[in-house]
Design an enzyme around this catalytic site. Structure first.
Site, PDB file in Angstrom:
ATOM      1  N   LYS A  90      18.458   8.237 -36.741  1.00  0.00           N
ATOM      2  CA  LYS A  90      17.321   8.347 -35.826  1.00  0.00           C
ATOM      3  C   LYS A  90      17.800   8.967 -34.533  1.00  0.00           C
ATOM      4  O   LYS A  90      18.815   8.558 -33.972  1.00  0.00           O
ATOM      5  CB  LYS A  90      16.741   6.948 -35.567  1.00  0.00           C
ATOM      6  CG  LYS A  90      15.633   6.906 -34.568  1.00  0.00           C
ATOM      7  CD  LYS A  90      14.315   6.505 -35.218  1.00  0.00           C
ATOM      8  CE  LYS A  90      13.123   6.973 -34.430  1.00  0.00           C
ATOM      9  NZ  LYS A  90      12.771   8.387 -34.630  1.00  0.00           N
ATOM     10  N   GLN A 111      23.930   8.230 -29.504  1.00  0.00           N
ATOM     11  CA  GLN A 111      22.749   7.610 -30.112  1.00  0.00           C
ATOM     12  C   GLN A 111      23.123   6.462 -31.059  1.00  0.00           C
ATOM     13  O   GLN A 111      22.375   5.502 -31.192  1.00  0.00           O
ATOM     14  CB  GLN A 111      21.962   8.691 -30.884  1.00  0.00           C
ATOM     15  CG  GLN A 111      20.524   8.325 -31.201  1.00  0.00           C
ATOM     16  CD  GLN A 111      19.581   8.572 -30.040  1.00  0.00           C
ATOM     17  OE1 GLN A 111      19.688   9.584 -29.359  1.00  0.00           O
ATOM     18  NE2 GLN A 111      18.671   7.656 -29.799  1.00  0.00           N
ATOM     19  N   LYS A 114      23.401   3.421 -28.751  1.00  0.00           N
ATOM     20  CA  LYS A 114      22.112   3.061 -28.153  1.00  0.00           C
ATOM     21  C   LYS A 114      21.197   2.438 -29.213  1.00  0.00           C
ATOM     22  O   LYS A 114      20.585   1.402 -28.986  1.00  0.00           O
ATOM     23  CB  LYS A 114      21.445   4.294 -27.546  1.00  0.00           C
ATOM     24  CG  LYS A 114      20.101   3.963 -26.907  1.00  0.00           C
ATOM     25  CD  LYS A 114      19.342   5.179 -26.450  1.00  0.00           C
ATOM     26  CE  LYS A 114      19.903   5.735 -25.174  1.00  0.00           C
ATOM     27  NZ  LYS A 114      18.975   6.676 -24.518  1.00  0.00           N
ATOM     28  N   LYS A 126      20.941  13.349 -34.262  1.00  0.00           N
ATOM     29  CA  LYS A 126      20.318  14.182 -33.220  1.00  0.00           C
ATOM     30  C   LYS A 126      20.162  15.594 -33.763  1.00  0.00           C
ATOM     31  O   LYS A 126      20.895  15.988 -34.671  1.00  0.00           O
ATOM     32  CB  LYS A 126      21.231  14.216 -31.982  1.00  0.00           C
ATOM     33  CG  LYS A 126      20.558  14.713 -30.726  1.00  0.00           C
ATOM     34  CD  LYS A 126      19.759  13.633 -30.033  1.00  0.00           C
ATOM     35  CE  LYS A 126      18.941  14.164 -28.884  1.00  0.00           C
ATOM     36  NZ  LYS A 126      18.233  13.111 -28.153  1.00  0.00           N
ATOM     37  N   GLY A 165      10.977  13.142 -30.566  1.00  0.00           N
ATOM     38  CA  GLY A 165      10.962  14.129 -29.485  1.00  0.00           C
ATOM     39  C   GLY A 165      12.206  14.030 -28.612  1.00  0.00           C
ATOM     40  O   GLY A 165      12.985  13.093 -28.722  1.00  0.00           O
ATOM     41  N   ASP A 166      12.402  15.020 -27.786  1.00  0.00           N
ATOM     42  CA  ASP A 166      13.451  15.012 -26.750  1.00  0.00           C
ATOM     43  C   ASP A 166      13.063  16.135 -25.794  1.00  0.00           C
ATOM     44  O   ASP A 166      11.919  16.632 -25.852  1.00  0.00           O
ATOM     45  CB  ASP A 166      14.842  15.252 -27.374  1.00  0.00           C
ATOM     46  CG  ASP A 166      15.980  15.033 -26.378  1.00  0.00           C
ATOM     47  OD1 ASP A 166      16.151  13.901 -25.911  1.00  0.00           O
ATOM     48  OD2 ASP A 166      16.691  15.997 -26.036  1.00  0.00           O
ATOM     49  N   THR A 209       9.703   3.711 -22.219  1.00  0.00           N
ATOM     50  CA  THR A 209      11.007   3.823 -21.551  1.00  0.00           C
ATOM     51  C   THR A 209      10.933   3.253 -20.135  1.00  0.00           C
ATOM     52  O   THR A 209      11.806   2.482 -19.720  1.00  0.00           O
ATOM     53  CB  THR A 209      11.480   5.290 -21.561  1.00  0.00           C
ATOM     54  OG1 THR A 209      11.434   5.763 -22.904  1.00  0.00           O
ATOM     55  CG2 THR A 209      12.891   5.423 -21.042  1.00  0.00           C
ATOM     56  N   ASN A 240       7.600  11.267 -17.299  1.00  0.00           N
ATOM     57  CA  ASN A 240       7.184  10.148 -18.146  1.00  0.00           C
ATOM     58  C   ASN A 240       7.904   8.847 -17.782  1.00  0.00           C
ATOM     59  O   ASN A 240       7.268   7.801 -17.597  1.00  0.00           O
ATOM     60  CB  ASN A 240       7.432  10.523 -19.614  1.00  0.00           C
ATOM     61  CG  ASN A 240       7.194   9.372 -20.548  1.00  0.00           C
ATOM     62  OD1 ASN A 240       8.121   8.686 -20.936  1.00  0.00           O
ATOM     63  ND2 ASN A 240       5.936   9.123 -20.873  1.00  0.00           N
TER      64      ASN A 240
HETATM   65  P1  NDP Z   1       9.983  14.550 -17.881  1.00  0.00           P
HETATM   66  O1  NDP Z   1      10.223  15.973 -18.195  1.00  0.00           O
HETATM   67  O2  NDP Z   1       8.669  13.915 -18.166  1.00  0.00           O
HETATM   68  O3  NDP Z   1      10.275  14.276 -16.326  1.00  0.00           O
HETATM   69  C1  NDP Z   1      11.453  14.618 -15.695  1.00  0.00           C
HETATM   70  C2  NDP Z   1      11.186  14.546 -14.210  1.00  0.00           C
HETATM   71  O4  NDP Z   1      12.386  14.758 -13.503  1.00  0.00           O
HETATM   72  C3  NDP Z   1      10.202  15.627 -13.750  1.00  0.00           C
HETATM   73  O5  NDP Z   1       9.388  15.102 -12.745  1.00  0.00           O
HETATM   74  C4  NDP Z   1      11.127  16.706 -13.214  1.00  0.00           C
HETATM   75  O6  NDP Z   1      10.555  17.521 -12.219  1.00  0.00           O
HETATM   76  C5  NDP Z   1      12.198  15.842 -12.610  1.00  0.00           C
HETATM   77  N1  NDP Z   1      13.430  16.589 -12.448  1.00  0.00           N
HETATM   78  C6  NDP Z   1      13.995  17.464 -13.299  1.00  0.00           C
HETATM   79  N2  NDP Z   1      15.115  17.951 -12.774  1.00  0.00           N
HETATM   80  C7  NDP Z   1      15.239  17.379 -11.565  1.00  0.00           C
HETATM   81  C8  NDP Z   1      16.188  17.466 -10.546  1.00  0.00           C
HETATM   82  N3  NDP Z   1      17.234  18.270 -10.657  1.00  0.00           N
HETATM   83  N4  NDP Z   1      16.008  16.704  -9.426  1.00  0.00           N
HETATM   84  C9  NDP Z   1      14.953  15.887  -9.299  1.00  0.00           C
HETATM   85  N5  NDP Z   1      14.012  15.772 -10.243  1.00  0.00           N
HETATM   86  C10 NDP Z   1      14.165  16.504 -11.349  1.00  0.00           C
HETATM   87  O7  NDP Z   1      11.155  13.767 -18.612  1.00  0.00           O
HETATM   88  P2  NDP Z   1      11.250  12.217 -18.943  1.00  0.00           P
HETATM   89  O8  NDP Z   1      10.654  11.418 -17.838  1.00  0.00           O
HETATM   90  O9  NDP Z   1      10.773  11.998 -20.324  1.00  0.00           O
HETATM   91  O10 NDP Z   1      12.830  12.030 -18.993  1.00  0.00           O
HETATM   92  C11 NDP Z   1      13.584  11.800 -17.817  1.00  0.00           C
HETATM   93  C12 NDP Z   1      14.978  11.380 -18.227  1.00  0.00           C
HETATM   94  O11 NDP Z   1      14.917  10.215 -19.036  1.00  0.00           O
HETATM   95  C13 NDP Z   1      15.762  12.409 -19.055  1.00  0.00           C
HETATM   96  O12 NDP Z   1      17.128  12.259 -18.719  1.00  0.00           O
HETATM   97  C14 NDP Z   1      15.545  11.937 -20.484  1.00  0.00           C
HETATM   98  O13 NDP Z   1      16.565  12.376 -21.354  1.00  0.00           O
HETATM   99  C15 NDP Z   1      15.584  10.425 -20.270  1.00  0.00           C
HETATM  100  N6  NDP Z   1      14.954   9.635 -21.313  1.00  0.00           N
HETATM  101  C16 NDP Z   1      13.625   9.778 -21.614  1.00  0.00           C
HETATM  102  C17 NDP Z   1      13.042   8.995 -22.576  1.00  0.00           C
HETATM  103  C18 NDP Z   1      11.582   9.073 -22.861  1.00  0.00           C
HETATM  104  O14 NDP Z   1      11.096   8.266 -23.674  1.00  0.00           O
HETATM  105  N7  NDP Z   1      10.824   9.944 -22.218  1.00  0.00           N
HETATM  106  C19 NDP Z   1      13.841   8.031 -23.380  1.00  0.00           C
HETATM  107  C20 NDP Z   1      15.203   7.890 -22.928  1.00  0.00           C
HETATM  108  C21 NDP Z   1      15.732   8.694 -21.956  1.00  0.00           C
HETATM  109  P3  NDP Z   1       9.407  18.615 -12.524  1.00  0.00           P
HETATM  110  O15 NDP Z   1       8.134  17.820 -12.512  1.00  0.00           O
HETATM  111  O16 NDP Z   1       9.531  19.559 -11.373  1.00  0.00           O
HETATM  112  O17 NDP Z   1       9.719  19.233 -13.861  1.00  0.00           O
END
Ligand code: NDP
Length: 444
Positions: A90, A111, A114, A126, A165-166, A209, A240
């Site tokens: 997964k 993974q 985790k 992955k 997704g990722d 998350t 998210n």
């Molecule tokens: P999103 O794409 O929904 O959101 C990412 C956010 O971070 C956006 O608001 C983006 O800005 C901002 N961002 C990106 N780069 C930067 C930066 N350099 N400085 C400040 N802000 C930044 O992603 P997710 O919320 O889904 O994921 C966020 C993190 O969590 C990632 O590392 C992901 O791998 C991890 N994660 C997510 C999971 C999930 O279920 N969604 C599960 C486990 C881990 P902008 O709006 O300008 O694009």
């Protein structure tokens, strides 16, 4: 030479061209030293480390598709099935130009641990492609996803390997891939997670998350005689994870005063208005300047800077390497008590060490953001049962999982004499379960 050092040398020799994979293996094995040293003879005889650092198998394939100009494009697709000792493989599918085999192997290796921590029966894998979804039309995305799945469908299945997704793979891409799987294989099964609610998706997956991060943080505080009530929280990100982390923190009586995106950040001393943030980011897909324009109490700043605001708790939820050593020093100077990672690898290694050495409770993403994959596993359970659970049922299970994860990592750290080192605790707890299953299953 210790067993860990011996295996690190072998891994480095075999994977010299994969720096991200080498970094991940080195970091994980280093933090596992107390556990491995204590069981060195057994693990060495059974070549546990040699086996756990070598994927079960890896697929690399051509993905041809036709763009809107009628031009044939070719990308490279990957799926690494790393370890299925405790359940079907997964792990997500990353669509980003930076994707290569080393990155997919690094993510697949992480993974394993985790997924093991979630307490649910899922192995580690992955996949992805160097395809860049940015700027592509819906038709081009569909053409790519269908071609990608035409090859991938040979290697996956509800009891074999269940991708999710990722980065770059959201609900739209999962939908196109699911449709193609169904069409080629002629079967309707829960082969992907992150699906839409009308065709087998799970309630709470969207919130999982961020909510999970807060359930774990709350338990961490409770076990140190504190609570979320009245705490000031700094959050980075506005995606998210960040949005639902802020929402849950507010429900728990805390106040989140910051958020950020890739161009700037907000300081809102009255507390982030989640409804407004959702409107700006989820509906309008606009910049945070729009949030500031609609909210008199908010200040917008260009660049990065959320960690300079005084807080009790910091939750990095944006991206990798966004909390640096200077940020860690500022947080400590401001009296921050806890840092829990919503994003993957947001804190640099030197910043992590500084926080830990200065008494900050630090929980890494492997444990703290596991609520996402845990809820994906709950989606698999619902698909197998052909039932859909209510929001409250899934949410209660998620909460229970996150509380259990906290106690498992805390116990593991205590058992090996590294009490309070939740990074080591997470690696050890995840590793122990996988190793026990590997030993029970013989040489395979
Ligand atoms: P999103 O794409 O929904 O959101 C990412 C956010 O971070 C956006 O608001 C983006 O800005 C901002 N961002 C990106 N780069 C930067 C930066 N350099 N400085 C400040 N802000 C930044 O992603 P997710 O919320 O889904 O994921 C966020 C993190 O969590 C990632 O590392 C992901 O791998 C991890 N994660 C997510 C999971 C999930 O279920 N969604 C599960 C486990 C881990 P902008 O709006 O300008 O694009």
């Amino acid at each position: 030479m210790s067993y860990v050092d011996e295996v690190l040398e072998i891994v480095q020799k075999k994977n010299a061209d994969q720096p991200e994979f080498l970094q991940a293996v080195t970091e994980v094995l280093d933090s596992l030293r107390p556990c491995i040293d204590a069981n060195e003879e057994l693990y060495r005889k059974n070549a546990i480390l040699e086996r756990i650092t070598e994927p079960d198998r890896q697929f690399m394939f051509r993905v041809p598709w036709v763009d809107d100009n009628g031009q044939v494009q070719v990308n490279r697709g990957f799926r690494v099935q790393f370890n299925n000792a405790i359940g079907p493989y997964k792990g997500g599918l990353r669509l980003h130009p930076s994707v290569n085999l080393g990155i997919i192997k690094f993510l697949g290796f992480e993974q394993i641990f985790k997924n093991s921590l979630t307490t649910l029966p899922i192995g580690g894998g992955k996949g992805g492609s160097d395809f860049d979804p940015k700027g592509k039309s819906d038709r081009e995305i569909m053409a790519f996803c269908q071609s990608f799945m035409t090859e991938l469908c040979k290697y996956i299945g509800a009891d074999v390997d269940v991708p999710a997704g990722d980065i770059g793979t959201g609900a739209r891409e999962i939908g196109f891939m699911f449709g193609q799987y169904k069409r080629i294989r002629g079967m309707y099964e829960g082969v992907l997670t992150g699906k839409g609610l009308t065709y087998g998706g799970s309630l709470v997956r969207t919130e999982a998350t961020g909510y999970g991060l807060l359930y774990l943080t709350q338990e961490l505080l409770k076990c140190h005689g504190e609570s979320m009530e009245g705490k000031t929280v700094c959050v980075s990100g506005a995606g998210n994870v960040a949005i639902y982390a802020i929402q849950k923190a507010h429900q728990m009586g805390a106040k989140c005063v910051t958020c950020s995106d890739s161009t700037g950040w907000i300081y809102d001393p009255e507390g982030i208005d989640v409804a407004l943030l959702k409107e700006v980011k989820e509906v309008k897909r606009a910049r945070l300047t729009e949030y500031a324009a609609a909210r008199p109490s908010a200040q917008y700043h260009e660049g990065r800077g959320v960690w300079q605001i005084k807080c009790d708790i910091a939750l990095p939820c944006a991206t990798q390497n966004e909390l640096l050593l200077d940020d860690a020093k500022q947080l400590v100077a401001n009296g921050c008590k806890a840092v829990c990672e919503g994003a993957n690898m947001p804190t640099t290694l030197d910043a992590t060490k500084y926080l830990q050495e200065n008494g900050v409770w630090f929980v890494g993403g492997k444990a703290a953001n596991a609520g996402g994959v845990a809820t994906s596993a709950l989606e698999m359970s619902q698909n197998s049962e052909r039932l859909s659970w209510t929001f409250e049922e899934v949410d209660a299970k998620l909460q229970n999982i996150m509380v259990t994860i906290y106690h498992n990592i805390d116990d593991a750290a205590k058992r090996y004499g590294v009490e309070g080192d939740y990074v080591a605790g997470a690696n050890i707890a995840g590793f122990e379960k996988v190793v026990e299953a590997m030993l029970a299953q013989g040489v395979c």
